[in-house]
Scaffold this motif. Structure first.
Motif, PDB file in Angstrom:
ATOM      1  N   GLY A  88      16.471   5.902   8.332  1.00 57.54           N
ATOM      2  CA  GLY A  88      18.417   5.522   8.340  1.00 57.54           C
ATOM      3  C   GLY A  88      18.346   4.279   6.770  1.00 57.54           C
ATOM      4  O   GLY A  88      19.576   4.186   7.684  1.00 57.54           O
ATOM      5  N   ALA A  89      16.983   4.374   6.624  1.00 57.78           N
ATOM      6  CA  ALA A  89      17.171   3.239   5.482  1.00 57.78           C
ATOM      7  C   ALA A  89      18.413   3.627   4.871  1.00 57.78           C
ATOM      8  O   ALA A  89      18.824   4.792   4.331  1.00 57.78           O
ATOM      9  N   GLU A  90      19.633   2.992   3.450  1.00 58.74           N
ATOM     10  CA  GLU A  90      20.039   3.182   2.847  1.00 58.74           C
ATOM     11  C   GLU A  90      20.041   2.774   1.328  1.00 58.74           C
ATOM     12  O   GLU A  90      19.889   2.873   0.422  1.00 58.74           O
ATOM     13  N   ALA A  91      18.426   1.894   1.345  1.00 59.48           N
ATOM     14  CA  ALA A  91      18.179   2.019  -0.087  1.00 59.48           C
ATOM     15  C   ALA A  91      16.979   1.112   0.443  1.00 59.48           C
ATOM     16  O   ALA A  91      16.287   1.282   1.504  1.00 59.48           O
ATOM     17  N   VAL A  92      16.299   1.740  -0.588  1.00 66.13           N
ATOM     18  CA  VAL A  92      14.241   0.435  -0.383  1.00 66.13           C
ATOM     19  C   VAL A  92      13.738  -0.230  -1.386  1.00 66.13           C
ATOM     20  O   VAL A  92      15.180  -0.840  -2.296  1.00 66.13           O
ATOM     21  N   LYS A  93      13.342  -1.479  -0.541  1.00 67.47           N
ATOM     22  CA  LYS A  93      13.150  -3.009  -1.712  1.00 67.47           C
ATOM     23  C   LYS A  93      11.594  -2.442  -1.517  1.00 67.47           C
ATOM     24  O   LYS A  93      10.782  -2.667  -1.108  1.00 67.47           O
ATOM     25  N   LEU A  94      11.207  -3.245  -2.859  1.00 62.89           N
ATOM     26  CA  LEU A  94       9.287  -3.175  -3.659  1.00 62.89           C
ATOM     27  C   LEU A  94       9.536  -4.532  -4.749  1.00 62.89           C
ATOM     28  O   LEU A  94      10.123  -5.070  -5.029  1.00 62.89           O
ATOM     29  N   GLU A  95       8.301  -4.648  -4.434  1.00 62.09           N
ATOM     30  CA  GLU A  95       8.370  -5.913  -4.782  1.00 62.09           C
ATOM     31  C   GLU A  95       6.601  -5.722  -6.060  1.00 62.09           C
ATOM     32  O   GLU A  95       6.433  -5.275  -6.255  1.00 62.09           O
ATOM     33  N   GLY A  96       7.915  -6.776  -7.274  1.00 61.42           N
ATOM     34  CA  GLY A  96       6.997  -6.423  -8.415  1.00 61.42           C
ATOM     35  C   GLY A  96       7.162  -5.557  -9.292  1.00 61.42           C
ATOM     36  O   GLY A  96       8.009  -4.985  -9.090  1.00 61.42           O
ATOM     37  N   MET A  97       6.945  -5.242 -10.470  1.00 63.61           N
ATOM     38  CA  MET A  97       7.100  -4.561 -11.474  1.00 63.61           C
ATOM     39  C   MET A  97       5.905  -3.510 -11.598  1.00 63.61           C
ATOM     40  O   MET A  97       5.409  -2.670 -12.998  1.00 63.61           O
ATOM     41  N   HIS A  98       6.508  -3.040 -10.543  1.00 59.65           N
ATOM     42  CA  HIS A  98       6.352  -0.946 -10.160  1.00 59.65           C
ATOM     43  C   HIS A  98       6.998  -0.431 -11.133  1.00 59.65           C
ATOM     44  O   HIS A  98       8.059   0.309 -10.154  1.00 59.65           O
ATOM     45  N   LEU A  99       7.575  -0.300 -12.278  1.00 58.95           N
ATOM     46  CA  LEU A  99       8.213   0.171 -12.794  1.00 58.95           C
ATOM     47  C   LEU A  99       7.958   1.475 -12.639  1.00 58.95           C
ATOM     48  O   LEU A  99       9.229   2.854 -12.284  1.00 58.95           O
ATOM     49  N   GLY A 100       6.779   2.152 -12.919  1.00 62.26           N
ATOM     50  CA  GLY A 100       6.404   3.659 -13.137  1.00 62.26           C
ATOM     51  C   GLY A 100       7.676   4.305 -11.567  1.00 62.26           C
ATOM     52  O   GLY A 100       8.107   5.234 -11.713  1.00 62.26           O
ATOM     53  N   ALA A 101       7.263   3.714 -10.423  1.00 63.22           N
ATOM     54  CA  ALA A 101       7.177   4.326  -8.674  1.00 63.22           C
ATOM     55  C   ALA A 101       8.415   3.520  -8.729  1.00 63.22           C
ATOM     56  O   ALA A 101       9.233   5.175  -8.245  1.00 63.22           O
ATOM     57  N   GLY A 109       1.037  -1.257  -0.035  1.00 62.64           N
ATOM     58  CA  GLY A 109       0.102  -0.247   0.256  1.00 62.64           C
ATOM     59  C   GLY A 109       1.171   1.485  -0.179  1.00 62.64           C
ATOM     60  O   GLY A 109       0.262   2.397  -0.010  1.00 62.64           O
ATOM     61  N   SER A 110       2.244   1.625  -0.396  1.00 59.98           N
ATOM     62  CA  SER A 110       3.095   2.422   0.311  1.00 59.98           C
ATOM     63  C   SER A 110       3.642   2.912  -1.034  1.00 59.98           C
ATOM     64  O   SER A 110       3.876   3.940  -1.196  1.00 59.98           O
ATOM     65  N   TYR A 111       3.141   1.735  -2.205  1.00 61.22           N
ATOM     66  CA  TYR A 111       4.063   2.919  -3.564  1.00 61.22           C
ATOM     67  C   TYR A 111       2.936   2.337  -4.754  1.00 61.22           C
ATOM     68  O   TYR A 111       3.471   2.843  -6.073  1.00 61.22           O
ATOM     69  N   GLU A 112       1.686   1.586  -4.717  1.00 58.83           N
ATOM     70  CA  GLU A 112       0.780   1.245  -5.770  1.00 58.83           C
ATOM     71  C   GLU A 112       0.286   2.327  -6.035  1.00 58.83           C
ATOM     72  O   GLU A 112      -0.236   2.377  -7.296  1.00 58.83           O
ATOM     73  N   THR A 113      -0.297   3.218  -5.077  1.00 59.24           N
ATOM     74  CA  THR A 113      -1.237   4.403  -5.811  1.00 59.24           C
ATOM     75  C   THR A 113      -0.672   5.524  -6.237  1.00 59.24           C
ATOM     76  O   THR A 113      -1.998   5.652  -7.594  1.00 59.24           O
ATOM     77  N   ALA A 123       3.969   9.473  -6.871  1.00 50.30           N
ATOM     78  CA  ALA A 123       3.906  10.385  -5.810  1.00 50.30           C
ATOM     79  C   ALA A 123       3.873   9.591  -4.557  1.00 50.30           C
ATOM     80  O   ALA A 123       5.102  10.171  -3.338  1.00 50.30           O
ATOM     81  N   ASP A 124       3.008   8.829  -4.513  1.00 55.95           N
ATOM     82  CA  ASP A 124       3.088   7.931  -2.692  1.00 55.95           C
ATOM     83  C   ASP A 124       4.317   7.466  -2.731  1.00 55.95           C
ATOM     84  O   ASP A 124       5.277   7.138  -1.512  1.00 55.95           O
ATOM     85  N   ALA A 125       5.001   6.560  -3.452  1.00 59.06           N
ATOM     86  CA  ALA A 125       6.394   5.890  -3.535  1.00 59.06           C
ATOM     87  C   ALA A 125       6.992   6.867  -3.285  1.00 59.06           C
ATOM     88  O   ALA A 125       7.933   6.219  -2.399  1.00 59.06           O
TER      89      ALA A 125
END
Ligand code: KIV
Length: 260
Positions: free
Chosen positions: A108-121, A88-92, A95-97
């Motif tokens: 403090g994160a140095e990178a993020v991971k997200l699942e699937g083919m959300h190429l735009g996000a 729910g934090s990147y699919e909508t 801008a939300d992503a």
């Protein structure tokens, strides 16, 4: 001493030294990963299952992730700290992503991971200067779509997995998790993909492996084919707590040296 792992350092490990990745959720688990010289520590949304007691990762919120990333940040220096973007934090919207990825980096994160083919996000997050890790194969946030925890990319479906992995690499992810895919499919993707693959239930031919902390130290009662229990943490802790109980009941604890 291990040198600091950054997203470009992990990216450059493609085809070389295997990449060791572990999840961590709090000070103690993260400190242990740092001491064991993990290359990458993921604050996974698996915290929904192993820490918060949900039966999937779907209920995990941005507030949950921020809370646990803060704790892990205080414990580690050298491994790359990656934070999962929760369902729910990147699919909508893009801008939300970006807003949610920025919030994870702020604590403090140095990178993020997200699942699937959300190429735009993914592209939007990368444009904000935030390294992104992809995640293909079985993606737990889509458990209802898959109809359960099922091995993905079997047989001919390996082609689609390879195409998707290359598309993620083309937009600029620094690495890709492959979860629950047959060894042969993971091997083919790893050969074809220019960025490191990190497997969980994807066989030994990936560029690295990732495991859930609680699974490898035996703090869960569940046994998974994709995991190896290196120590019976649950049994050890249970025994320690039982001994404490006995000592309190019998008056053996506290001793003089524990008193003031
Ligand atoms: O949330 C998690 O722990 C993960 C790993 C299993 C890859 O995504």
């Amino acid at each position: 001493m291990m040198k600091k792992r950054t997203a470009p350092v992990i990216r450059a490990m493609k085809g070389g030294e295997r990449i060791v990745c572990i999840t961590a959720y709090d000070l103690a688990s993260a400190r242990l990963c740092e001491e064991a010289e993990a290359d990458l520590v993921l604050v996974g949304d698996s915290l929904g299952n192993v820490v918060l007691g949900h039966d999937s990762t779907l209920p995990v919120t941005m507030d949950d992730m921020i809370h646990h990333v803060r704790a892990v940040r205080r414990a580690i220096k050298l491994p790359l700290l990656v934070a999962d973007m929760p369902f729910g934090s990147y699919e909508t919207s893009e801008a939300d992503a970006v807003r949610n990825a920025v919030a994870l980096m702020k604590v403090g994160a140095e990178a993020v991971k997200l699942e699937g083919m959300h190429l735009g996000a993914i592209e939007a997050i990368l444009r904000a200067g935030i390294p992104v890790m992809g995640h293909l194969g079985f993606t737990p946030q889509h458990v209802h779509e898959f109809g359960g925890h099922k091995v993905q990319a079997k047989g001919d479906a390996a082609d689609a997995l390879a195409t998707n992995a290359n598309a993620l690499a083309d937009v600029g992810v620094f690495s890709i998790v492959l979860e629950l895919v047959p060894r042969e499919s993971a091997r083919r993707v790893t050969e074809a993909c220019p960025v490191p693959t990190v497997g969980i239930g994807a066989g030994p031919d990936c560029d690295g492996q990732i495991q859930v902390f609680h699974d490898i130290v035996g703090l869960t009662d569940k046994e998974y084919r994709h995991a190896k229990r290196y120590v019976d943490g649950y049994g050890l802790f249970r025994e320690g707590i039982s001994q404490y109980r006995e000592d309190v009941k019998s008056g053996r604890f506290p001793e003089e040296r524990n008193s003031f």
